[in-house]
Scaffold this motif. Structure first.
Motif, short mmCIF file in Angstrom:
data_model
loop_
_atom_site.label_atom_id
_atom_site.label_comp_id
_atom_site.label_asym_id
_atom_site.label_seq_id
_atom_site.Cartn_x
_atom_site.Cartn_y
_atom_site.Cartn_z
N GLU A 76 3.79 5.20 -5.94
CA GLU A 76 3.58 5.23 -7.35
C GLU A 76 2.51 5.98 -8.10
O GLU A 76 2.30 6.59 -9.01
N ILE A 77 1.20 6.28 -7.13
CA ILE A 77 0.19 6.91 -7.54
C ILE A 77 0.62 8.45 -7.49
O ILE A 77 0.35 8.84 -8.62
N GLN A 78 1.39 8.84 -6.84
CA GLN A 78 1.91 10.20 -6.72
C GLN A 78 2.63 10.48 -8.09
O GLN A 78 2.53 11.47 -8.80
N GLU A 79 3.52 9.57 -8.37
CA GLU A 79 4.36 9.71 -9.52
C GLU A 79 3.74 9.62 -10.72
O GLU A 79 3.97 10.42 -11.85
N VAL A 80 2.64 8.93 -10.91
CA VAL A 80 1.66 8.46 -12.01
C VAL A 80 0.97 10.07 -12.17
O VAL A 80 0.86 10.68 -13.28
N GLN A 103 0.83 -1.01 -0.07
CA GLN A 103 -0.16 -0.11 0.08
C GLN A 103 0.90 1.26 -0.07
O GLN A 103 0.78 2.25 -0.72
N ARG A 104 1.90 1.26 0.93
CA ARG A 104 2.72 2.49 0.91
C ARG A 104 3.53 2.60 -0.75
O ARG A 104 3.53 3.64 -0.95
N LYS A 105 3.96 1.50 -1.08
CA LYS A 105 4.47 1.66 -2.52
C LYS A 105 3.49 2.04 -3.37
O LYS A 105 3.87 2.70 -4.50
N LEU A 106 2.32 1.43 -3.30
CA LEU A 106 1.32 1.86 -4.37
C LEU A 106 0.89 3.49 -4.05
O LEU A 106 0.81 4.29 -5.22
N SER A 107 0.91 4.19 -2.95
CA SER A 107 0.81 5.30 -2.96
C SER A 107 1.72 6.32 -3.53
O SER A 107 1.46 7.13 -4.01
#
Length: 158
Positions: free
Chosen positions: A111-115, A105-109
């Motif tokens: 990556e969402i910001q990067e996207v 979840q932390r990694k996804l958060s």
């Protein structure tokens, strides 16, 4: 013929001496075993009085009862120890999976910001390309108009 209840308790206590439970519990178990054997003897006497059939509960059956209890207790204890081990392993796996989910979840958060940043950059580039395309279309239309004028002038000259 029948053993005295105190003798039954003494024999059961002796058999349970190496048993892996607290001393007070051993005494209670021994007394209960003697009580059960006495109850079986009393039921045998009642059977004789009501049905006229004899049923004997000799000391050997008491010793068999104690042996059966001990073997069943050990078997069930081993079973429950295995179940506790499996439960502990399952809980450890659940905790590990929970930690992995939190990490993902932390990694996804992140990556969402990067996207989102890349999406904004892409939108900016697309708006620049659209503006340049519109400018190029305007210049192309103007050039086409100039080309048409030149063609008219050339046809007039020739």
């Amino acid at each position: 013929d029948a053993w005295h209840p105190d003798a039954l308790v003494a024999v059961a206590t002796s058999y349970l001496s190496d048993f892996p439970v607290a001393t007070g519990e051993k005494e209670s178990m021994a007394q209960h075993m003697a009580f059960v054997h006495g109850t079986v003897q009393a039921a045998g006497e009642l059977l004789y009085e009501t049905e006229g059939r004899k049923h004997y509960a000799p000391p050997k059956s008491f010793l068999d009862f104690i042996s059966l209890f001990i073997s069943m207790y050990r078997e069930r204890s081993a079973h429950f120890a295995e179940m506790r081990r499996r439960l502990s392993n399952g809980l450890a796996k659940l905790h590990a999976a929970s930690r992995q989910v939190l990490d993902l979840q932390r990694k996804l958060s992140i990556e969402i910001q990067e996207v989102e940043v890349k999406s904004k950059n892409t939108d900016r580039v697309m708006s620049l390309v659209s503006a340049e395309t519109a400018a190029a279309d305007t210049e192309r239309h103007a050039a086409a108009g100039d080309e048409a004028k030149c063609a008219v002038i050339q046809s007039d000259v020739t």
